[in-house]
Design an enzyme around this catalytic site. Structure first.
Site, PDB file in Angstrom:
ATOM      1  CB  CYS A 119    -127.887 -67.984  46.433  1.00 28.98           C
ATOM      2  SG  CYS A 119    -126.120 -67.572  45.741  1.00 28.98           S
ATOM      3  CG  ASN A 137    -123.162 -66.793  55.446  1.00 30.78           C
ATOM      4  OD1 ASN A 137    -122.906 -66.535  56.701  1.00 30.78           O
ATOM      5  ND2 ASN A 137    -122.829 -67.887  54.751  1.00 30.78           N
ATOM      6  CB  SER A 193    -125.640 -76.711  46.580  1.00 26.52           C
ATOM      7  OG  SER A 193    -124.470 -76.297  46.649  1.00 26.52           O
ATOM      8  CB  CYS A 214    -125.132 -68.055  39.783  1.00 25.14           C
ATOM      9  SG  CYS A 214    -125.607 -69.645  39.744  1.00 25.14           S
ATOM     10  N   GLY A 266    -121.495 -68.495  40.238  1.00 27.69           N
ATOM     11  CA  GLY A 266    -121.752 -69.360  39.237  1.00 27.69           C
ATOM     12  C   GLY A 266    -121.824 -70.846  39.649  1.00 27.69           C
ATOM     13  CB  CYS A 305    -121.745 -70.137  51.668  1.00 29.32           C
ATOM     14  SG  CYS A 305    -122.487 -71.232  50.502  1.00 29.32           S
ATOM     15  CB  CYS A 349    -113.924 -69.396  47.834  1.00 30.55           C
ATOM     16  SG  CYS A 349    -115.619 -69.550  47.203  1.00 30.55           S
ATOM     17  CB  CYS A 398    -130.365 -70.783  44.568  1.00 36.50           C
ATOM     18  SG  CYS A 398    -129.825 -72.289  43.825  1.00 36.50           S
ATOM     19  CD  GLU A 447    -117.873 -59.729  45.462  1.00 34.39           C
ATOM     20  OE1 GLU A 447    -118.094 -58.566  46.074  1.00 34.39           O
ATOM     21  OE2 GLU A 447    -118.686 -60.584  46.010  1.00 34.39           O
TER      22      GLU A 447
END
Length: 383
Positions: free
Chosen positions: A140, A321, A245, A133, A188, A364, A126, A137, A113
């Site tokens: 996420c 989010n 991050s 990935c 990623g 995010c 973005c 985490c 995406e």
């Protein structure tokens, strides 16, 4: 505590990944490489410049519109240099069309995406550097999906070129018609696909027709903190912004939120970031997701302030989010405001990120490339 995933060495799987490499594309090559390829095909070298001008300069990939190429050779030339890498699956829009998320299928069926965001003074894209990935985490959606594979240089670049064409079409009202900023904050870990990401940056910033002609200072590369790669990036003679991050100022919590911290601790990661800032003169962006009752305590704000005070850094607080199945939620606004106050009192530049694209899972931490995701948005449009 979350442990780093163990990746077994499987020769058959490695061979399958090699077999799944996408076809060669002009964005994989610099201009000299394109000229060499066309010479091998028996074509004059100047054709490389013509085709590159269409792709990077005019954002055109339809052979029928390349009227300066011989009609009999157009299909053959574009097949050689402009194979289709991204097949649009779905495009969703929100924020009155100013935010648009594109879901792509790659040649091997992998899904990725990208998100376009239009503002009054700029258009930002973005982009993803991997399908999935591997950083794991837990807050996420992309990290929880796991890693499918690295993207090629051209697969990375093609996302930006495609969405630059969307911006140029004028559909993002109230924004410039030209892409100006690219952030490697999609799916990623960019520095885990180091050589292709750096090649993509060079292609995005090279003047047309070799590249898209963006300013290096308008490129941001995000990382969870792969220290050797950060130090290597500092030596590349690039002026891109490094976004770290961080998400926690203490090792005990960051070990859980960002599992790679079990390998490179906060002090080591920040030391690499300060080296990057010193060598490039670029301010480091510290990304910090605000998670209710997890990392938003006043003492953590104070600790973060002490770690960053006097450094060439800016804190970008990100309201967490929502993602499917997550046990965590965003910090309440009063808590967020107190966190900001404490950082600013410590002399640390701090802003709170605009949560653009949340309604379409384009914000995010929300990119998961689910083909069956709902397309029910007020402005949604299938690509």
């Amino acid at each position: 505590m979350t442990s780093l995933p163990m990746i077994p060495i499987d020769p058959d799987a490695a061979a399958a990944r090699r077999a799944s490499l996408p076809p060669r594309h002009l964005a994989d090559l610099d201009l000299a490489g394109r000229q060499t390829l066309l010479a091998e095909l028996g074509e004059p070298a100047f054709r490389a410049r013509q085709i590159s001008t269409h792709y990077f300069g005019r954002l055109v990939r339809d052979p029928a519109r390349m009227t300066d190429l011989p009609a009999a050779a157009r299909e053959r030339l574009t097949d050689a240099l402009l194979p289709r890498l991204l097949t649009p699956v779905r495009e969703l829009a929100c924020d009155d069309g100013a935010t648009r998320k594109a879901l792509w299928r790659l040649h091997d069926g992998s899904l990725v995406e990208s998100v376009l965001m239009g503002y009054q003074d700029r258009v930002t894209v973005c982009i993803s550097s991997q399908a999935g990935c591997g950083m794991a985490c837990p807050f996420c959606a992309t990290g929880q999906a796991g890693l499918t594979r690295n993207l090629s240089t051209a697969e990375i670049v093609d996302q930006a070129v495609y969405l630059a064409g969307v911006a140029a079409s004028g559909v993002v009202s109230g924004s410039p018609a030209r892409l100006s900023h690219v952030v490697f904050m999609g799916m990623g870990e960019p520095l885990a696909n180091y050589s292709r990401v750096v090649a993509a940056i060079r292609r995005l910033t090279a003047p047309a027709p070799e590249g898209l002609g963006l300013s290096q200072r308008h490129i941001t590369v995000s990382t969870v903190g792969l220290v050797p790669a950060i130090r290597r990036l500092a030596s590349e003679d690039l002026s891109v912004t490094l976004a770290l991050s961080l998400h926690a100022p203490d090792d005990e919590l960051r070990d859980e939120l960002v599992p790679v911290n079990q390998r490179w601790k906060v002090a080591e990661v920040l030391d690499a970031a300060w080296d990057y800032a010193a060598r490039t003169g670029r301010r480091v962006s510290i990304e910090y997701a605000m998670i209710r009752d997890v990392n938003d305590q006043p003492w953590r704000a104070d600790l973060l302030g002490r770690l960053l005070a006097g450094r060439l850094a800016h804190v970008n607080l990100i309201p967490l989010n929502p993602t499917p199945g997550s046990r965590w939620d965003a910090s309440p606004k009063p808590v967020e405001r107190e966190f900001v106050r404490r950082l600013r009192d410590a002399g640390v530049s701090t802003t709170v990120r605009d949560t653009r694209g949340r309604e379409i899972d384009g914000a995010c931490g929300q990119l998961a490339a689910a083909e069956g995701e709902s397309a029910d948005t007020s402005d949604g449009a299938n690509a």
